[in-house]
Design a protein around this motif. Structure first.
Motif, PDB file in Angstrom:
ATOM      1  N   LEU A   9       0.476  -1.279  -0.024  1.00  0.00           N
ATOM      2  CA  LEU A   9      -0.089  -0.198   0.261  1.00  0.00           C
ATOM      3  C   LEU A   9       1.051   1.010   0.162  1.00  0.00           C
ATOM      4  O   LEU A   9       0.240   1.849  -0.810  1.00  0.00           O
ATOM      5  CB  LEU A   9      -1.141   0.074   0.853  1.00  0.00           C
ATOM      6  CG  LEU A   9      -2.077   1.315   1.495  1.00  0.00           C
ATOM      7  CD1 LEU A   9      -2.752   1.007  -0.086  1.00  0.00           C
ATOM      8  CD2 LEU A   9      -2.614   1.231   2.242  1.00  0.00           C
ATOM      9  N   TRP A  10       1.733   1.158   0.576  1.00  0.00           N
ATOM     10  CA  TRP A  10       2.726   2.544   0.984  1.00  0.00           C
ATOM     11  C   TRP A  10       3.749   2.680  -0.608  1.00  0.00           C
ATOM     12  O   TRP A  10       3.478   4.007  -0.969  1.00  0.00           O
ATOM     13  CB  TRP A  10       3.732   2.298   2.018  1.00  0.00           C
ATOM     14  CG  TRP A  10       4.654   3.292   2.196  1.00  0.00           C
ATOM     15  CD1 TRP A  10       6.029   3.362   1.649  1.00  0.00           C
ATOM     16  CD2 TRP A  10       4.046   4.586   1.798  1.00  0.00           C
ATOM     17  NE1 TRP A  10       6.715   4.693   2.157  1.00  0.00           N
ATOM     18  CE2 TRP A  10       5.718   5.670   2.612  1.00  0.00           C
ATOM     19  CE3 TRP A  10       3.496   5.745   2.643  1.00  0.00           C
ATOM     20  CZ2 TRP A  10       5.289   7.060   2.383  1.00  0.00           C
ATOM     21  CZ3 TRP A  10       3.280   7.129   2.796  1.00  0.00           C
ATOM     22  CH2 TRP A  10       4.789   7.627   2.921  1.00  0.00           C
ATOM     23  N   TYR A  11       4.294   1.400  -0.944  1.00  0.00           N
ATOM     24  CA  TYR A  11       5.321   1.715  -1.716  1.00  0.00           C
ATOM     25  C   TYR A  11       4.115   1.875  -3.199  1.00  0.00           C
ATOM     26  O   TYR A  11       4.600   2.807  -4.378  1.00  0.00           O
ATOM     27  CB  TYR A  11       6.523   0.897  -2.677  1.00  0.00           C
ATOM     28  CG  TYR A  11       7.660   1.117  -1.181  1.00  0.00           C
ATOM     29  CD1 TYR A  11       7.885   1.742  -0.829  1.00  0.00           C
ATOM     30  CD2 TYR A  11       7.758   0.152  -0.227  1.00  0.00           C
ATOM     31  CE1 TYR A  11       9.194   2.208  -0.286  1.00  0.00           C
ATOM     32  CE2 TYR A  11       7.903  -0.149   0.833  1.00  0.00           C
ATOM     33  CZ  TYR A  11       9.005   1.412   0.956  1.00  0.00           C
ATOM     34  OH  TYR A  11      10.409   1.781   2.397  1.00  0.00           O
TER      35      TYR A  11
ATOM     36  N   LEU B  66       0.431   5.132  -1.399  1.00  0.00           N
ATOM     37  CA  LEU B  66       0.302   5.924  -0.666  1.00  0.00           C
ATOM     38  C   LEU B  66       1.532   6.868  -0.542  1.00  0.00           C
ATOM     39  O   LEU B  66       1.665   8.545  -0.795  1.00  0.00           O
ATOM     40  CB  LEU B  66      -0.350   5.171   1.154  1.00  0.00           C
ATOM     41  CG  LEU B  66      -0.971   5.142   1.101  1.00  0.00           C
ATOM     42  CD1 LEU B  66      -1.757   4.541   2.895  1.00  0.00           C
ATOM     43  CD2 LEU B  66      -2.230   5.748   0.643  1.00  0.00           C
ATOM     44  N   ARG B  67       2.221   6.262  -1.090  1.00  0.00           N
ATOM     45  CA  ARG B  67       3.890   7.011  -1.034  1.00  0.00           C
ATOM     46  C   ARG B  67       3.298   8.735  -2.391  1.00  0.00           C
ATOM     47  O   ARG B  67       4.339   9.793  -1.953  1.00  0.00           O
ATOM     48  CB  ARG B  67       5.225   6.837  -0.853  1.00  0.00           C
ATOM     49  CG  ARG B  67       6.619   6.898  -0.893  1.00  0.00           C
ATOM     50  CD  ARG B  67       7.734   6.477  -1.775  1.00  0.00           C
ATOM     51  NE  ARG B  67       7.574   5.368  -2.445  1.00  0.00           N
ATOM     52  CZ  ARG B  67       8.948   5.129  -3.254  1.00  0.00           C
ATOM     53  NH1 ARG B  67       9.962   5.290  -2.080  1.00  0.00           N
ATOM     54  NH2 ARG B  67       8.193   4.454  -4.082  1.00  0.00           N
ATOM     55  N   ARG B  68       2.957   7.582  -3.256  1.00  0.00           N
ATOM     56  CA  ARG B  68       2.788   8.722  -4.702  1.00  0.00           C
ATOM     57  C   ARG B  68       1.913   9.398  -4.117  1.00  0.00           C
ATOM     58  O   ARG B  68       1.589  10.483  -5.314  1.00  0.00           O
ATOM     59  CB  ARG B  68       3.269   8.383  -5.556  1.00  0.00           C
ATOM     60  CG  ARG B  68       4.907   7.534  -6.226  1.00  0.00           C
ATOM     61  CD  ARG B  68       5.470   7.228  -7.271  1.00  0.00           C
ATOM     62  NE  ARG B  68       6.941   7.667  -6.764  1.00  0.00           N
ATOM     63  CZ  ARG B  68       7.171   6.532  -6.691  1.00  0.00           C
ATOM     64  NH1 ARG B  68       6.385   5.126  -6.572  1.00  0.00           N
ATOM     65  NH2 ARG B  68       8.196   6.127  -6.513  1.00  0.00           N
ATOM     66  N   TYR B  69       1.006   9.306  -3.609  1.00  0.00           N
ATOM     67  CA  TYR B  69      -0.723   9.880  -3.325  1.00  0.00           C
ATOM     68  C   TYR B  69      -0.210  11.586  -3.372  1.00  0.00           C
ATOM     69  O   TYR B  69       0.315  12.070  -2.722  1.00  0.00           O
ATOM     70  CB  TYR B  69      -1.488   9.508  -2.316  1.00  0.00           C
ATOM     71  CG  TYR B  69      -2.828   9.777  -2.823  1.00  0.00           C
ATOM     72  CD1 TYR B  69      -3.568   9.014  -3.152  1.00  0.00           C
ATOM     73  CD2 TYR B  69      -3.258  11.342  -1.339  1.00  0.00           C
ATOM     74  CE1 TYR B  69      -4.636   9.486  -3.220  1.00  0.00           C
ATOM     75  CE2 TYR B  69      -4.778  11.143  -1.842  1.00  0.00           C
ATOM     76  CZ  TYR B  69      -5.626  10.003  -2.312  1.00  0.00           C
ATOM     77  OH  TYR B  69      -6.412  10.820  -2.904  1.00  0.00           O
TER      78      TYR B  69
ATOM     79  N   VAL C 256      -2.045  13.850  -1.690  1.00  0.00           N
ATOM     80  CA  VAL C 256      -2.390  14.344  -0.297  1.00  0.00           C
ATOM     81  C   VAL C 256      -1.425  13.250   0.964  1.00  0.00           C
ATOM     82  O   VAL C 256      -1.381  12.442   0.403  1.00  0.00           O
ATOM     83  CB  VAL C 256      -3.719  14.250   0.370  1.00  0.00           C
ATOM     84  CG1 VAL C 256      -3.638  14.713   1.678  1.00  0.00           C
ATOM     85  CG2 VAL C 256      -3.942  14.871  -0.704  1.00  0.00           C
ATOM     86  N   ARG C 257      -0.260  14.177   1.761  1.00  0.00           N
ATOM     87  CA  ARG C 257       0.416  13.627   1.914  1.00  0.00           C
ATOM     88  C   ARG C 257      -0.097  12.656   3.257  1.00  0.00           C
ATOM     89  O   ARG C 257      -0.316  12.963   4.484  1.00  0.00           O
ATOM     90  CB  ARG C 257       1.799  15.041   2.638  1.00  0.00           C
ATOM     91  CG  ARG C 257       2.748  14.112   3.280  1.00  0.00           C
ATOM     92  CD  ARG C 257       3.583  15.182   4.130  1.00  0.00           C
ATOM     93  NE  ARG C 257       4.610  14.559   4.795  1.00  0.00           N
ATOM     94  CZ  ARG C 257       4.887  14.179   6.052  1.00  0.00           C
ATOM     95  NH1 ARG C 257       4.286  14.796   6.868  1.00  0.00           N
ATOM     96  NH2 ARG C 257       5.949  13.302   6.439  1.00  0.00           N
ATOM     97  N   PHE C 258       1.063  11.523   3.086  1.00  0.00           N
ATOM     98  CA  PHE C 258       0.031  10.424   4.040  1.00  0.00           C
ATOM     99  C   PHE C 258       1.828  10.285   4.772  1.00  0.00           C
ATOM    100  O   PHE C 258       2.781  10.344   4.014  1.00  0.00           O
ATOM    101  CB  PHE C 258      -0.067   9.075   3.829  1.00  0.00           C
ATOM    102  CG  PHE C 258      -1.218   9.243   3.054  1.00  0.00           C
ATOM    103  CD1 PHE C 258      -2.380   8.471   4.336  1.00  0.00           C
ATOM    104  CD2 PHE C 258      -2.020   9.160   2.041  1.00  0.00           C
ATOM    105  CE1 PHE C 258      -3.660   8.052   4.156  1.00  0.00           C
ATOM    106  CE2 PHE C 258      -3.516   9.761   1.870  1.00  0.00           C
ATOM    107  CZ  PHE C 258      -4.358   8.798   2.787  1.00  0.00           C
ATOM    108  N   GLN C 259       1.731   9.420   5.997  1.00  0.00           N
ATOM    109  CA  GLN C 259       2.817   8.983   6.709  1.00  0.00           C
ATOM    110  C   GLN C 259       2.594   7.835   7.280  1.00  0.00           C
ATOM    111  O   GLN C 259       1.551   7.601   7.481  1.00  0.00           O
ATOM    112  CB  GLN C 259       2.937   9.859   8.373  1.00  0.00           C
ATOM    113  CG  GLN C 259       3.279  11.355   8.160  1.00  0.00           C
ATOM    114  CD  GLN C 259       3.290  12.439   9.428  1.00  0.00           C
ATOM    115  OE1 GLN C 259       1.819  12.665   9.658  1.00  0.00           O
ATOM    116  NE2 GLN C 259       4.449  13.104  10.274  1.00  0.00           N
TER     117      GLN C 259
END
Length: 139
Positions: A27-29, A32-35, A37-40
């Motif tokens: 999910l991250w790589y 979400l990493r390039r979404y 809106v910023r995610f942590q």
């Protein structure tokens, strides 16, 4: 709004980022990493560490493995969700199975939740685990 956290959880969060599950990494790589809106990831909030957090959307994403579906896990998750919601956060839960089998659908759902949160502040109901995937022949 700044969220409080337990300082002891910072080192643990860093360790958890290095020991992420395959589903968390996927999910991250891969999303979400390039979404836009910023995610942590593995973010310390209050006395918890959440899997993913988007400050702008006030959204927590939890990836649930099998332990979350056991009785003790469900009770703990309910308490944790209630506390995070008291802090004004929306919590969505996604199972490992959904990440493994319905990744595009999961990404579309997250995008919908973020978009709605940013534009209306309205929560989007989670897709049911029983609902067939768009690719499924079940209708």
């Amino acid at each position: 709004m700044s969220l409080n956290y337990k300082s002891k959880n910072i080192a643990l969060a860093k360790t958890l980022r290095k020991q992420a599950t395959p589903q968390e990494n996927h999910l991250w790589y891969d999303f979400l990493r390039r979404y836009p809106v910023r995610f942590q990831r593995q973010k310390a909030i209050d006395c918890y560490i959440v899997d993913f957090y988007c400050h702008q959307a006030k959204l927590v994403i939890e990836i649930d493995g099998t332990q979350h579906f056991e009785e003790g896990g469900q009770e703990y998750d309910a308490m944790r969700t209630m506390r995070l919601e008291e802090l004004g956060l929306q919590v969505i839960r996604i199972s490992n199975r959904q990440i493994n089998e319905e990744f595009d659908r999961v990404c579309a759902y997250i995008d919908c939740v973020v978009t709605n949160s940013l534009s209306h502040g309205v929560a989007v109901p989670a897709p049911s685990e029983r609902e067939p995937s768009p690719e499924s022949n079940e209708r």
